[in-house]
Motif scaffolding. Structure first.
Motif, mmCIF file in Angstrom:
data_model
loop_
_atom_site.group_PDB
_atom_site.id
_atom_site.type_symbol
_atom_site.label_atom_id
_atom_site.label_comp_id
_atom_site.label_asym_id
_atom_site.label_seq_id
_atom_site.Cartn_x
_atom_site.Cartn_y
_atom_site.Cartn_z
ATOM 1 N N VAL A 524 0.835 -1.202 0.000
ATOM 2 C CA VAL A 524 0.000 0.000 0.000
ATOM 3 C C VAL A 524 0.869 1.250 0.000
ATOM 4 O O VAL A 524 0.548 2.249 -0.667
ATOM 5 N N GLN A 525 1.976 1.228 0.714
ATOM 6 C CA GLN A 525 2.884 2.378 0.715
ATOM 7 C C GLN A 525 3.441 2.644 -0.680
ATOM 8 O O GLN A 525 3.519 3.800 -1.124
ATOM 9 N N ASP A 526 3.802 1.582 -1.392
ATOM 10 C CA ASP A 526 4.339 1.756 -2.743
ATOM 11 C C ASP A 526 3.305 2.391 -3.664
ATOM 12 O O ASP A 526 3.614 3.320 -4.437
ATOM 13 N N ILE A 527 2.065 1.896 -3.592
ATOM 14 C CA ILE A 527 1.026 2.388 -4.504
ATOM 15 C C ILE A 527 0.636 3.825 -4.152
ATOM 16 O O ILE A 527 0.567 4.696 -5.033
ATOM 17 N N THR A 528 0.360 4.083 -2.892
ATOM 18 C CA THR A 528 -0.097 5.418 -2.501
ATOM 19 C C THR A 528 1.006 6.459 -2.694
ATOM 20 O O THR A 528 0.720 7.607 -3.063
ATOM 21 N N PHE A 532 0.645 9.741 -4.962
ATOM 22 C CA PHE A 532 0.880 11.054 -4.369
ATOM 23 C C PHE A 532 1.887 11.869 -5.178
ATOM 24 O O PHE A 532 1.769 13.096 -5.277
ATOM 25 N N LEU A 533 2.844 11.206 -5.793
ATOM 26 C CA LEU A 533 3.891 11.911 -6.524
ATOM 27 C C LEU A 533 3.507 12.233 -7.959
ATOM 28 O O LEU A 533 4.255 12.919 -8.660
ATOM 29 N N ILE A 541 -7.419 13.082 -5.442
ATOM 30 C CA ILE A 541 -6.898 11.718 -5.487
ATOM 31 C C ILE A 541 -5.528 11.654 -4.819
ATOM 32 O O ILE A 541 -5.224 10.722 -4.069
ATOM 33 N N ARG A 542 -4.715 12.656 -5.042
ATOM 34 C CA ARG A 542 -3.403 12.700 -4.392
ATOM 35 C C ARG A 542 -3.550 12.835 -2.880
ATOM 36 O O ARG A 542 -2.801 12.213 -2.109
ATOM 37 N N MET A 543 -4.520 13.636 -2.444
ATOM 38 C CA MET A 543 -4.728 13.794 -1.004
ATOM 39 C C MET A 543 -5.269 12.513 -0.374
ATOM 40 O O MET A 543 -4.884 12.141 0.740
ATOM 41 N N LEU A 544 -6.176 11.837 -1.061
ATOM 42 C CA LEU A 544 -6.672 10.562 -0.555
ATOM 43 C C LEU A 544 -5.541 9.535 -0.461
ATOM 44 O O LEU A 544 -5.473 8.752 0.498
ATOM 45 N N ALA A 545 -4.665 9.531 -1.460
ATOM 46 C CA ALA A 545 -3.518 8.624 -1.420
ATOM 47 C C ALA A 545 -2.632 8.940 -0.212
ATOM 48 O O ALA A 545 -2.119 8.025 0.459
ATOM 49 N N PHE A 546 -2.454 10.215 0.077
ATOM 50 C CA PHE A 546 -1.653 10.601 1.239
ATOM 51 C C PHE A 546 -2.323 10.137 2.537
ATOM 52 O O PHE A 546 -1.662 9.651 3.460
ATOM 53 N N MET A 547 -3.638 10.271 2.601
ATOM 54 C CA MET A 547 -4.374 9.826 3.784
ATOM 55 C C MET A 547 -4.211 8.322 4.008
ATOM 56 O O MET A 547 -3.945 7.866 5.127
ATOM 57 N N VAL A 548 -4.360 7.538 2.933
ATOM 58 C CA VAL A 548 -4.209 6.088 3.048
ATOM 59 C C VAL A 548 -2.765 5.725 3.370
ATOM 60 O O VAL A 548 -2.499 4.772 4.114
ATOM 61 N N LEU A 558 10.228 7.001 5.385
ATOM 62 C CA LEU A 558 9.199 7.326 4.396
ATOM 63 C C LEU A 558 8.608 8.712 4.662
ATOM 64 O O LEU A 558 8.324 9.469 3.727
ATOM 65 N N VAL A 559 8.422 9.062 5.916
ATOM 66 C CA VAL A 559 7.936 10.399 6.247
ATOM 67 C C VAL A 559 8.940 11.458 5.787
ATOM 68 O O VAL A 559 8.566 12.515 5.276
ATOM 69 N N SER A 560 10.216 11.156 5.925
ATOM 70 C CA SER A 560 11.252 12.092 5.463
ATOM 71 C C SER A 560 11.215 12.250 3.955
ATOM 72 O O SER A 560 11.393 13.356 3.426
ATOM 73 N N THR A 561 10.951 11.160 3.236
ATOM 74 C CA THR A 561 10.838 11.232 1.782
ATOM 75 C C THR A 561 9.654 12.101 1.376
ATOM 76 O O THR A 561 9.764 12.943 0.461
ATOM 77 N N VAL A 562 8.523 11.915 2.036
ATOM 78 C CA VAL A 562 7.345 12.731 1.748
ATOM 79 C C VAL A 562 7.645 14.204 2.024
ATOM 80 O O VAL A 562 7.276 15.095 1.242
ATOM 81 N N THR A 563 8.338 14.470 3.121
ATOM 82 C CA THR A 563 8.674 15.849 3.486
ATOM 83 C C THR A 563 9.526 16.509 2.408
ATOM 84 O O THR A 563 9.309 17.670 2.034
ATOM 85 N N ALA A 564 10.496 15.779 1.902
ATOM 86 C CA ALA A 564 11.371 16.333 0.864
ATOM 87 C C ALA A 564 10.590 16.684 -0.393
ATOM 88 O O ALA A 564 10.816 17.736 -1.020
#
Length: 1239
Positions: A524-528, A532-533, A541-548, A558-564
């Motif tokens: 699920v992390q890989d898909i969402t 998101f990217l 859809i991007r926001m829903l992916a971030f929520m999931v 992974l949180v650090s990757t999202v932050t970057a």
């Protein structure tokens, strides 16, 4: 010589061995005693328990096969206070158990290992488990070369870790072996969970077992001469540091003698009963809290259902609601033929039919599926009944492979697809069943979810949008990891072949991975993350992916990757949503977010400079939570608002919450609204919308909505959905056609063809409508083996019975003859009576539960809510007049109450099915009653409480619930000044000029309002410019007084007493609008002989200075008491925005002053608990002021001044940014509180 000595030593060692063993030519006789106690282990608290004593004979049948036979069995029970009461003999239960145990059992035994156990065919597993408890003493590992050792071995508790310590008795030459079994560390534990598969479990049970063996060396091996076992279980719904319920089992076996076996031992037909590991029996019908005779269940269930239907025919009888549990138990032992016979008996009676359908869903095995299959094929239930019953039945069904296979048939039945609502219910319910199935079977077979995968793929091939949404939502309920590949085919940029699907389908596809996130987080992390990217995807859809993505609890990396990536994000809606969600997690205090909270704290510090000041024009994700470590209880709530740059309305709004309780994380009700066609209607902006929530804004929105008919027919205007326990159970699309039909039905021009016309005709004839709904909200049970062979059970039941009754008859004068618009010129009268309410029963049981007996501790709670009514109403739309008449209060009735009791229980299945529970100690009983009565209306409200429990030096959270507690709120009759015939309410919204006495009151208000500001201006130390501004402000007020106000509305509440003058109150609200000011007066007068009490309130909202104030006087002619309040915003250029408020009183009643002083004493302590500091200083007397200053984008400073001290706190975190507050204040004039005083 050395060889000879070695041979002697070997021979000696072989003669006296310590390895446990039995001689097949000997007979061993033991005395066995076992005891279990459940309670708190505290003085003056009742406990319950049982004791079993018997003799055990073990004789050899072959080299490794032995016979066990029990004799002289005595069974005793305990229900009382330790040290004050003793065990009592239970001859009937002793005989029932002895008749089973007297039969011989065979078991295999060699080298301290118990093998296969065999017994007579007719012996139930509950009796075999008692034999396992006895044989458990023979299962011991002896290592003569080690003094301390540990190993994993099989016992009655399963495959668990054991720790041994060995020592020798120098005097007797015996070996003393101590074994400790860690039952919390078992690879294969004899324990099972039932119910609430959708809740996240936590550990709330701690247990250990200690065995002490005395082993004598013999030629045949180590002979167990004595053994003792002590097992302790600790359970608490709260923190274990705060007290626990305790269960203690002790058993002992003592060797009485060893004799030679005389001849062969005859044994009858035997069958294998399994190994030494405890075997759980079918527990569905074995409900704790009650024991009843289950023979011939059909007539008993029929009688109870009829009794329940009768007890709830008008209102809910609280004393009968517990009978629902009895019905569930009876239905679970009723054969299928009996269920069918009951259906035929109840089908013709609407009330009994509804009760039966509500009850039968708890059968939870193949019988309910067969029953529903017949109903679907015969189509003798409505689509609503079928959907409701199937939804509950599937959610409470045992999720075993055989039943899942049977449930598939409902997906292909023609009746299932005969109604859209029914088809949705079938698909969603089957998905929920698959989810439960996967919770107990790992890995979960793909065959269970395959029918839903086929439906999804068929819908995709046929481009059936509605069917795709249904299938994806069902797959979301299933949460099957193997459905990810199918879900990916609906997602752009992830699917192997490009797809072009509407946002509605994409939203359903993304959210279908929410439950999979916990089972396969990496996929699920890989898909969402991929979704998101993708910058070209719709923002929602991007926001829903971030929520999931955050449902998977991503790690720090992974949180650090999202932050970057967010640092380079151009879409401010996506950035705002992600930042606000991570900021909420950074403040989380719940234990499941411990690591995620740390990761988000770091991310927020990096992102705050760029996104910390984004206002609420952008998408947001808000999360608030609370958790108490002592009670292990908490809650959280999340609100998501998804918007886009191309539309002014949010694309989707979602709200959900969770509750942390008794080691579980319960997902509460979730609601969501998705804007479809209506979003397109509003577009990017609304012409004429200012955003100040004024009437012009309302008109602008209405003007846009008037164009709704241009929307397409095939696209829904909006969609709504709901989830419970994380499972979607309802969703609906609202189409243009539905709105058109509603508007047409209620249109003033609608005639007799309108369904509203028919409803009015039925009302004129008189209607009676009644509905009840019984629902077992949850039944969760945990079973764990004990060393005695009895099952420890922890159960929670939550049952609710809801009911509503409406009787009504209406009159229309003059009657309508042509169209509904005639109602606007007619007087409508209505007489109605009825009831709405519910009763909630909650039980927690902890103890031993078998079909033979029960003993333990239970917490029972009952919460009834009852609102009866009876009134007559008159409505005159043309005159804007509304009247209500209530009968006088003659009888006392309860509106709301809470009762819970902790007690020790002991039930047994005998001629006396229920043994009364021990009475609670009366060492500390507190009774309280507070009433507020009106001698005008002859009625009052009383709050009663009774608290009875023991108090200890160490007060833990658990102790608060021990004993008896009752709290009730009642409406009671009171002594009235005059006999009350009826209580009359009248609301008049028509224009009304001032009567003379009201004019005088308003003139008094005017004079007082002008006098007070002048005093304030003279007493304050403000600059001359501030005084000038103040005088200008009061000039504006005077201008408002020059106009002649009209009453906006008038409200009367009178007690009518025949021809005598009524008593009561008359209230009028006057409104004087000005360009920059809103002025409202409220005048309340007491009506009655020689009544002169009045309350005069003047409220002013000054739009120029962004302030509001209210001046209130009351008492005799509004002269006795006085109080004023003011609130204003302050925002100097370059300073931080602030909100300031003051409350000042000149004269107040003594009771208000008394209560104020009492509250004031508690404020410092409460402020300290919330992190405030206290500073003792003399402030203005008879005044309380407060100021709130925006300290940063996400925190505020607060200061509250009392006459004797000040409490304050800085940098208080808030769930929403205050930057938006600044944006709306940038053009507002400065308002300070320096010139604000006493009015």
């Amino acid at each position: 010589m050395w060889g000879f000595l070695l041979c002697c030593l070997v021979a000696l060692a072989s003669k006296f061995s310590l390895l446990p063993g039995l001689n097949p030519r000997k007979t061993y006789e033991y005395k066995y005693e076992g005891e279990v106690n459940v309670g708190r282990g505290m003085p003056n608290l009742a406990e319950s328990g049982v004791r079993m004593m018997c003799k055990v004979k073990i004789a050899g049948v072959s080299a490794q096969t032995f016979m066990l036979q029990v004799s002289d069995l005595a069974f005793e029970e305990f229900n009382g206070f330790p040290g004050k009461n003793a065990f009592d003999a239970s001859p009937k239960l002793s005989k029932r158990i002895a008749d089973q145990l007297v039969k011989p059992f065979l078991f295999e035994y060699a080298n301290g290992r118990v093998g296969d156990i065999r017994g007579p065919t007719e012996i139930p597993d509950s009796i075999v488990n008692i034999v396992r408890g006895i044989l458990d003493f023979l299962q011991v590992t002896v290592k003569t070369t080690q003094r301390v050792y540990e190993l994993e071995e099989v016992g009655i508790h399963g495959l668990c870790q054991s720790n041994y310590a060995v020592e020798d008795n120098a005097e007797t030459k015996d070996m003393i072996i101590t074994q400790v079994v860690d039952t919390n560390n078992c690879r294969e534990k004899a324990a099972i969970y039932r119910g609430m598969a959708t809740a996240v479990r936590g550990e709330s049970v701690i247990s250990t077992v200690r065995y002490v063996y005395t082993v004598k060396p013999t030629a045949e091996g180590g002979l167990i001469a004595r053994a003792h076992a002590l097992e302790r279980h600790h359970f608490t719904p709260f923190n274990v540091k705060g007290g626990t319920f305790k269960m203690q089992t002790m058993k002992e076996i003592v060797l009485l003698g060893v004799t030679d076996t005389a001849g062969s031992i005859p044994v009858g037909t035997m069958e294998s009963k399994g190994s030494l590991v405890y075997k759980f029996v079918e527990e569905q019908a074995n409900i704790p809290l009650l024991m009843q005779n289950l023979d011939d269940p059909v007539p008993k269930a029929v009688e109870l259902i009829k009794r329940l239907a009768e007890a709830t025919a008008y209102q809910i009888d609280n004393a009968k609601t517990e009978d629902t549990i009895r019905v569930y138990q009876l239905l679970r032992v009723t054969p299928f033929e009996g269920l069918e016979a009951m259906w035929k008996q109840f089908a013709g009676n609407e009330e009994q039919r509804r009760w039966f359908l509500d009850m039968i869903v708890e059968v939870s095995d193949a019988r309910i599926l067969k029953f529903l299959e017949l109903r679907f094929k015969a189509e003798d239930v409505s689509a609503l009944e079928a959907g409701e019953t199937l939804l509950l039945a599937f959610n409470h069904l045992q999720a075993i492979p055989e039943l899942v296979e049977m449930a598939k048939e409902f997906l292909t039945m023609p009746f299932s697809k005969s109604n859209p609502y029914l088809w949705q219910s079938v698909a969603l319910a089957y998905g929920s069943l698959v989810y439960k199935h996967c919770a107990y079977y790992t890995p979960c077979p793909v065959a269970a979810v395959q029918p839903l995968l086929d439906v999804a793929l068929d819908a995709l091939r046929n481009n059936n949008e509605a069917e795709m949404v249904v299938a994806l939502k069902a797959l979301g309920n299933a949460g099957h990891p193997n459905s990810i590949k199918t879900i990916m085919r609906f997602l752009p940029g992830v699917a192997a072949t490009p797809v072009q699907l509407p946002p509605r389908v994409l939203s359903a596809a993304v959210q279908s991975m929410r439950l999979i996130a916990a089972r396969d987080p990496h996929s699920v992390q890989d898909i969402t993350m991929s979704l998101f990217l993708q910058k070209d995807l719709p923002s929602e859809i991007r926001m829903l992916a971030f929520m999931v993505l955050f449902e998977t609890k991503p790690p720090m990396a992974l949180v650090s990757t999202v932050t970057a990536h967010l640092l380079d994000e151009k879409d401010l809606h996506v950035a705002s949503f992600a930042y606000s969600y991570m900021r909420s997690f950074a403040r989380s205090s719940t234990p499941d977010n411990q690591f995620l909270s740390t990761a988000c704290s770091v991310a927020v510090k990096i992102l705050a400079p760029k996104f910390g000041r984004l206002c609420y024009h952008y998408s947001k994700a808000m999360r608030m939570d609370y958790f108490n470590d002592n009670f292990l209880m908490g809650t959280d709530a999340e609100v998501f608002m998804l918007k886009s740059t191309t539309k002014i309305l949010p694309s989707e709004i979602m709200m959900k919450g969770r509750f942390y309780f008794i080691g579980r994380i319960l997902q509460l009700l979730e609601l969501g609204v998705r804007a479809e066609g209506i979003k397109e209607l509003f577009g990017t902006h609304i012409p004429g919308l200012k955003g100040d929530l004024s009437f012009s804004d309302f008109q602008a929105i209405v003007s846009v909505l008037q164009n709704w008919e241009v929307l397409p027919e095939d696209k829904p205007l909006f969609s709504v959905y709901s989830r419970a326990s994380g499972q979607e159970w309802l969703f609906a699309d609202v189409h243009k056609k539905f709105i058109q039909s509603v508007i047409k039905a209620v249109s003033p021009s609608a005639g007799k063809e309108s369904p509203v016309w028919g409803m009015i005709e039925n009302l004129q004839k008189g209607i009676s409508w009644h509905r009840t709904k019984a629902l077992l909200m949850f039944e969760t049970r945990y079973f764990q083996a004990t060393s005695l062979g009895f099952p420890l059970e922890i159960s929670k039941y939550f049952e609710t019975v809801n009911g509503i009754t409406v009787n009504a008859k209406a009159g229309v004068n003059p009657p309508i003859t042509e169209h509904l618009g005639q109602l606007l010129t007619s007087e409508i009268s209505l007489e109605t009576d009825g009831f709405v309410g519910l009763t909630q029963d909650f039980w927690v049981f902890y103890g031993i539960n078998t079909e033979l007996f029960q003993c333990g501790a239970e917490l029972k709670s009952k919460i009834p809510v009852a609102i009866p009514w009876k009134f007559a109403a008159k409505i005159n739309v043309r005159e804007k007049k509304f009247e209500l008449d209530f009968p006088p209060c003659k009888n006392e009735f309860e509106i709301f109450s809470v009762t819970y009791v902790y007690q020790s229980t002991n039930l047994k299945n005998s001629n006396f099915p229920f043994i009364p529970t021990i009475p609670l100690p009366k060492s500390s009983t507190r009774l309280a009653k507070m009433c507020s009565e009106s001698n005008i209306y002859g009625a009052g409200i009383c709050v009663e409480s009774e608290l009875r429990r023991e108090y200890y030096h160490e007060e833990y959270p658990l102790y608060y619930f021990l004993g008896y507690t009752h709290l009730a709120c009642k409406v009671v009759p009171a002594q009235a000044i005059k006999p009350v015939d009826k209580i009359h309410f009248e609301f008049n919204a028509g224009p009304s000029r001032h009567p003379m006495n009201v004019r005088q009151l308003l003139e008094t208000l005017r004079r007082l309002s002008k006098k007070a500001p002048r005093q304030l201006s003279l007493s304050s130390g403000s600059a001359s410019t501030s005084r000038m501004s103040s005088h200008q402000h009061h000039d504006i007020i005077e201008e408002g007084w020059d106009s002649t106000p009209e009453a906006v509305f008038n409200l009367k509440a009178l007690a009518m007493s025949g021809n005598m003058k009524p008593e009561g109150y008359d209230a009028a609200v006057y409104y004087t609008p000005e360009a920059n000011m809103e002025n409202v007066q409220l005048i309340v007068s007491q009506v009655g002989e020689e009544a002169n009490w009045k309350m005069c309130t003047d409220a002013v909202v000054d739009k120029v200075h962004a302030e509001a104030k209210a001046h209130m006087r009351w008492g005799a002619e509004c002269q006795s008491y006085e109080m004023s309040m003011k609130a204003a915003t302050a925002h100097l250029p370059g300073s931080k925005p602030a909100l300031k408020a003051k409350v000042h009183w000149t004269r107040i009643p003594e009771f208000m002053e008394l209560w104020g002083r009492r509250i004031e004493r508690y404020i410092p302590g409460m402020a300290f608990l919330f992190g405030f500091y206290e500073r003792h200083e003399k402030n203005a007397k008879q005044e309380v002021s407060a100021s709130v200053v925006a300290a940063s984008a996400d925190s505020i400073d607060m200061k509250i001044k009392f006459p004797e001290y000040t409490v304050y706190r800085q940098a208080i975190p808030i769930p929403f940014p205050v930057a938006s507050f600044q944006e709306f204040q940038h053009d507002t004039r400065n308002t300070t509180m320096d010139s604000f005083g006493h009015a």
